[in-house]
Design a protein around this motif. Structure first.
Motif, PDB file in Angstrom:
ATOM      1  N   ALA A 102       7.788   4.059   8.122  1.00  0.00           N
ATOM      2  CA  ALA A 102       6.916   3.119   7.187  1.00  0.00           C
ATOM      3  C   ALA A 102       6.395   3.808   5.743  1.00  0.00           C
ATOM      4  CB  ALA A 102       5.409   2.547   8.048  1.00  0.00           C
ATOM      5  N   PHE A 103       6.277   2.701   5.162  1.00  0.00           N
ATOM      6  CA  PHE A 103       6.194   3.169   3.596  1.00  0.00           C
ATOM      7  C   PHE A 103       4.853   2.787   2.918  1.00  0.00           C
ATOM      8  CE2 PHE A 103       6.239   4.968  -0.649  1.00  0.00           C
ATOM      9  CZ  PHE A 103       7.507   5.510  -1.073  1.00  0.00           C
ATOM     10  N   LEU A 104       4.017   3.226   2.805  1.00  0.00           N
ATOM     11  CA  LEU A 104       3.040   2.309   2.332  1.00  0.00           C
ATOM     12  C   LEU A 104       2.160   3.178   1.643  1.00  0.00           C
ATOM     13  CD1 LEU A 104       1.024   1.926   5.957  1.00  0.00           C
ATOM     14  CD2 LEU A 104       2.285   0.266   4.561  1.00  0.00           C
ATOM     15  N   VAL A 105       1.518   2.442   0.428  1.00  0.00           N
ATOM     16  CA  VAL A 105       0.663   2.683  -0.579  1.00  0.00           C
ATOM     17  C   VAL A 105      -0.479   3.010  -0.584  1.00  0.00           C
ATOM     18  CG1 VAL A 105       2.662   1.779  -2.720  1.00  0.00           C
ATOM     19  CG2 VAL A 105       0.940   0.983  -1.707  1.00  0.00           C
ATOM     20  N   LYS A 106      -1.054   3.429  -1.438  1.00  0.00           N
ATOM     21  CA  LYS A 106      -2.544   4.538  -1.453  1.00  0.00           C
ATOM     22  C   LYS A 106      -3.479   3.446  -1.276  1.00  0.00           C
ATOM     23  CE  LYS A 106      -1.843   9.461  -0.968  1.00  0.00           C
ATOM     24  NZ  LYS A 106      -2.326  10.483  -1.869  1.00  0.00           N
ATOM     25  N   THR A 107      -2.932   1.647  -2.033  1.00  0.00           N
ATOM     26  CA  THR A 107      -4.178   0.867  -2.015  1.00  0.00           C
ATOM     27  C   THR A 107      -4.444  -0.056  -0.867  1.00  0.00           C
ATOM     28  OG1 THR A 107      -2.133  -0.266  -3.240  1.00  0.00           O
ATOM     29  CG2 THR A 107      -3.819   0.674  -4.795  1.00  0.00           C
ATOM     30  N   VAL A 108      -3.474   0.281  -0.105  1.00  0.00           N
ATOM     31  CA  VAL A 108      -3.687  -0.445   1.920  1.00  0.00           C
ATOM     32  C   VAL A 108      -4.975  -0.220   1.919  1.00  0.00           C
ATOM     33  CG1 VAL A 108      -2.871   1.706   3.431  1.00  0.00           C
ATOM     34  CG2 VAL A 108      -2.234  -0.788   3.394  1.00  0.00           C
ATOM     35  N   SER A 109      -5.130  -1.480   2.288  1.00  0.00           N
ATOM     36  CA  SER A 109      -6.731  -1.891   2.449  1.00  0.00           C
ATOM     37  C   SER A 109      -6.328  -1.630   4.318  1.00  0.00           C
ATOM     38  CB  SER A 109      -5.959  -3.526   3.493  1.00  0.00           C
ATOM     39  OG  SER A 109      -5.894  -3.942   4.452  1.00  0.00           O
ATOM     40  N   ALA A 110      -7.799  -1.111   4.758  1.00  0.00           N
ATOM     41  CA  ALA A 110      -8.420  -0.409   6.022  1.00  0.00           C
ATOM     42  C   ALA A 110      -7.669  -0.656   7.407  1.00  0.00           C
ATOM     43  CB  ALA A 110      -9.746   0.012   6.298  1.00  0.00           C
ATOM     44  N   ALA A 111      -7.669  -2.191   7.360  1.00  0.00           N
ATOM     45  CA  ALA A 111      -6.931  -2.930   8.283  1.00  0.00           C
ATOM     46  C   ALA A 111      -5.775  -3.266   8.153  1.00  0.00           C
ATOM     47  CB  ALA A 111      -7.484  -5.061   8.247  1.00  0.00           C
ATOM     48  N   GLY A 112      -4.940  -2.598   7.128  1.00  0.00           N
ATOM     49  CA  GLY A 112      -4.059  -3.070   7.024  1.00  0.00           C
ATOM     50  C   GLY A 112      -3.481  -1.790   7.467  1.00  0.00           C
ATOM     51  N   LEU A 113      -3.882   0.216   7.061  1.00  0.00           N
ATOM     52  CA  LEU A 113      -3.531   1.182   7.434  1.00  0.00           C
ATOM     53  C   LEU A 113      -3.750   0.955   8.747  1.00  0.00           C
ATOM     54  CD1 LEU A 113      -2.044   3.945   7.343  1.00  0.00           C
ATOM     55  CD2 LEU A 113      -4.542   4.762   6.827  1.00  0.00           C
ATOM     56  N   VAL A 114      -4.697   0.806   9.757  1.00  0.00           N
ATOM     57  CA  VAL A 114      -5.217   0.666  11.019  1.00  0.00           C
ATOM     58  C   VAL A 114      -4.064  -0.049  11.347  1.00  0.00           C
ATOM     59  CG1 VAL A 114      -5.975  -0.549  12.863  1.00  0.00           C
ATOM     60  CG2 VAL A 114      -7.673   0.806  11.663  1.00  0.00           C
ATOM     61  N   ASP A 115      -3.331  -1.469  11.178  1.00  0.00           N
ATOM     62  CA  ASP A 115      -2.455  -1.982  11.349  1.00  0.00           C
ATOM     63  C   ASP A 115      -1.183  -1.912  12.314  1.00  0.00           C
ATOM     64  OD1 ASP A 115      -1.332  -4.889  12.659  1.00  0.00           O
ATOM     65  OD2 ASP A 115      -0.287  -4.627  10.528  1.00  0.00           O
ATOM     66  N   ALA A 116      -0.364  -1.008  10.547  1.00  0.00           N
ATOM     67  CA  ALA A 116       0.463  -0.116   9.992  1.00  0.00           C
ATOM     68  C   ALA A 116       0.714   1.158  11.354  1.00  0.00           C
ATOM     69  CB  ALA A 116       0.758   0.603   8.723  1.00  0.00           C
ATOM     70  N   ILE A 117      -0.644   1.470  11.527  1.00  0.00           N
ATOM     71  CA  ILE A 117      -0.273   3.212  12.773  1.00  0.00           C
ATOM     72  C   ILE A 117      -0.062   2.121  13.787  1.00  0.00           C
ATOM     73  CG2 ILE A 117      -1.821   4.632  14.437  1.00  0.00           C
ATOM     74  CD1 ILE A 117      -3.372   5.290  11.575  1.00  0.00           C
ATOM     75  N   ARG A 118      -1.297   0.644  14.628  1.00  0.00           N
ATOM     76  CA  ARG A 118      -0.886   0.339  16.020  1.00  0.00           C
ATOM     77  C   ARG A 118       0.957   0.495  15.465  1.00  0.00           C
ATOM     78  NH1 ARG A 118      -5.851  -2.876  15.600  1.00  0.00           N
ATOM     79  NH2 ARG A 118      -7.213  -1.055  16.423  1.00  0.00           N
ATOM     80  N   ARG A 119       1.708  -0.349  15.039  1.00  0.00           N
ATOM     81  CA  ARG A 119       2.742  -1.790  14.910  1.00  0.00           C
ATOM     82  C   ARG A 119       4.054   0.349  14.932  1.00  0.00           C
ATOM     83  NH1 ARG A 119       3.439  -4.932   9.815  1.00  0.00           N
ATOM     84  NH2 ARG A 119       5.799  -5.250  10.192  1.00  0.00           N
ATOM     85  N   VAL A 120       3.775   0.860  14.669  1.00  0.00           N
ATOM     86  CA  VAL A 120       5.106   2.251  14.690  1.00  0.00           C
ATOM     87  C   VAL A 120       4.939   2.812  15.122  1.00  0.00           C
ATOM     88  CG1 VAL A 120       4.846   2.285  12.122  1.00  0.00           C
ATOM     89  CG2 VAL A 120       3.861   3.692  12.892  1.00  0.00           C
ATOM     90  N   HIS A 121       3.829   2.987  16.478  1.00  0.00           N
ATOM     91  CA  HIS A 121       3.104   3.565  17.658  1.00  0.00           C
ATOM     92  C   HIS A 121       3.993   2.501  18.548  1.00  0.00           C
ATOM     93  CE1 HIS A 121       1.867   6.318  21.011  1.00  0.00           C
ATOM     94  NE2 HIS A 121       1.152   5.230  20.986  1.00  0.00           N
ATOM     95  N   ALA A 122       4.284   1.157  18.105  1.00  0.00           N
ATOM     96  CA  ALA A 122       4.491   0.636  19.209  1.00  0.00           C
ATOM     97  C   ALA A 122       6.440   0.187  18.587  1.00  0.00           C
ATOM     98  CB  ALA A 122       4.421  -1.384  18.966  1.00  0.00           C
TER      99      ALA A 122
END
Length: 229
Positions: A102-122
């Motif tokens: 995944a590649f995210l920028v630090k302006t990502v929302s808290a919900a967006g970051l949590v969602d990304a963590i769950r998605r890459v783990h899946a």
């Protein structure tokens, strides 16, 4: 199931902020931190996190340089999320080629970051919307006005079974294991097994890298499929 996370950033305030943000979800646990590109490799080996949040620019070794070292040394290899201030095209290309999920920028929302963590783990790949848009624009701009000659196929593509080719096509579409299972009428465990075998045969470090191989060599893959039928 708890998803364990390692945070790597050379700014203590950023690490503290990310750690505080990730305290709220019950299924995510920050287990270690690192302040440079060499320390993150050692911490990944020691703590065996499920996901690594990795800054691009760090002392001693960049986050991008650390990716292959982490994937080679940590067992099992974690999912890698690049989290940076500047989503330069060069950073995106190099990070994905090195094996980032995944590649995210630090302006990502808290919900967006949590969602990304769950998605890459899946097993999914995640790109920030602005990154996805630029990647698509670059692909469109690079498209030649006439059909090019078929590109040579990646040598590993010729070793894939017909079913693995179908699964790889779903990877190109960005589907998760669950999505692949639904699309092809498989169990999720069977889809996961096919994906694992594809990564081995293509010598790919991640699903993203396998999808890139398929995308770049699609004409060669098609011709290989035709010649083997």
């Amino acid at each position: 199931m708890t998803i364990t996370v390692l945070i790597a950033d050379d700014h203590a305030a950023v690490r503290a902020g990310l750690g505080a943000l990730l305290e709220e979800p019950d299924d995510i646990l920050v287990i270690a931190e690192a302040a440079d590109g060499e320390a993150v490799v050692a911490q990944a080996v020691r703590h065996r996190p499920d996901v690594v949040l990795l800054d691009v620019q760090m002392p001693r070794a960049s986050g991008i340089d650390a990716i292959p070292a982490i994937l080679a040394a940590a067992t099992p290899p974690p999912s890698i999320i690049m989290l940076t201030t500047f989503a330069l095209d060069r950073y995106v290309d190099e990070a994905l080629a090195a094996g980032a999920n995944a590649f995210l920028v630090k302006t990502v929302s808290a919900a967006g970051l949590v969602d990304a963590i769950r998605r890459v783990h899946a097993g999914e790949a995640v790109l920030a919307p602005e990154v996805t848009r630029r990647v698509l624009e670059r692909l469109a701009a690079a498209r030649p006005p006439v059909a090019p000659a078929p590109a040579p196929a990646h040598p590993g593509l010729a070793t894939l079974t017909p079913r693995e080719r179908e699964v790889l096509e779903q990877l190109r579409e960005g589907l998760s294991n669950a999505g692949i299972a639904t699309a092809l009428g498989l169990s999720e465990a069977t889809a996961r097994t096919h994906v694992s075998r594809i990564l081995v045969k293509l010598d790919a470090r991640s699903r993203v890298q396998a999808a890139l191989i398929a995308e770049r060599a699609a004409p060669g893959a098609d011709s290989s499929a035709s010649s083997s039928s």
